[in-house]
Design a protein around this motif. Structure first.
Motif, mmCIF file in Angstrom:
data_model
loop_
_atom_site.group_PDB
_atom_site.id
_atom_site.type_symbol
_atom_site.label_atom_id
_atom_site.label_comp_id
_atom_site.label_asym_id
_atom_site.label_seq_id
_atom_site.Cartn_x
_atom_site.Cartn_y
_atom_site.Cartn_z
ATOM 1 N N ASP A 70 0.849 -1.180 0.000
ATOM 2 C CA ASP A 70 0.000 0.000 0.000
ATOM 3 C C ASP A 70 0.888 1.234 0.000
ATOM 4 O O ASP A 70 2.037 1.179 0.419
ATOM 5 N N LEU A 76 -6.070 7.529 -3.937
ATOM 6 C CA LEU A 76 -6.882 6.347 -3.678
ATOM 7 C C LEU A 76 -7.347 5.715 -4.988
ATOM 8 O O LEU A 76 -7.846 6.396 -5.879
ATOM 9 N N GLY A 77 -7.125 4.426 -5.132
ATOM 10 C CA GLY A 77 -7.537 3.690 -6.320
ATOM 11 C C GLY A 77 -6.504 3.638 -7.425
ATOM 12 O O GLY A 77 -6.694 2.948 -8.414
ATOM 13 N N SER A 78 -5.401 4.356 -7.268
ATOM 14 C CA SER A 78 -4.380 4.337 -8.309
ATOM 15 C C SER A 78 -3.352 3.245 -8.020
ATOM 16 O O SER A 78 -3.228 2.768 -6.893
ATOM 17 N N ILE A 79 -2.639 2.849 -9.064
ATOM 18 C CA ILE A 79 -1.587 1.845 -8.917
ATOM 19 C C ILE A 79 -0.336 2.335 -9.632
ATOM 20 O O ILE A 79 -0.408 3.130 -10.570
ATOM 21 N N LEU A 111 -0.165 0.280 -4.375
ATOM 22 C CA LEU A 111 -1.605 0.524 -4.458
ATOM 23 C C LEU A 111 -1.973 1.734 -3.617
ATOM 24 O O LEU A 111 -1.615 1.796 -2.439
#
Length: 112
Positions: A70, A76-79, A111
């Motif tokens: 993480d 948030l939600g990006s990789i 993540l």
């Protein structure tokens, strides 16, 4: 979720190495190589020794691997995927690199 959904999986045999507790091999058409999923057995940011011990016990210490972590600095939600490089200040990745004597040629998936 991947381990729970995948019907063809097995656990590595090692009664002597507690670092393999919760480890699962995934097999099947979806995977073009064997995939070993390790469940963390140590506190956050201290899983480098577990990873090193598990790979050593399975005689695959020099095999490529993917560390999935993480990253609170990513939206948030990006990789973010990197094939190699530094830890970028991530304490968990720093722990892995310390356990592998600064080996930085592993893959990492962050993540957000």
């Amino acid at each position: 979720a991947l381990v729970q959904e995948h019907k063809s999986c097995s656990s590595p045999e090692s009664k002597e190495n507690k670092d393999l507790d919760g480890a699962v091999w995934l097999h099947g058409e979806k995977f073009q190589a064997q995939v070993l999923v390790l469940e963390p057995q140590r506190p956050i940011n201290d899983n480098g020794p577990q990873l090193h011990s598990a790979l050593s016990a399975l005689n695959i210490l020099d095999s490529p691997f993917l560390a999935i972590v993480d990253d609170c600095w990513l939206p948030l939600g990006s990789i973010r995927f990197r094939e190699k490089g530094s830890s970028g200040g991530h304490k968990g990745l720093e722990g892995i690199e310390a356990s592998f004597d600064c080996r930085q040629n592993y893959h990492r998936l962050r993540l957000g």
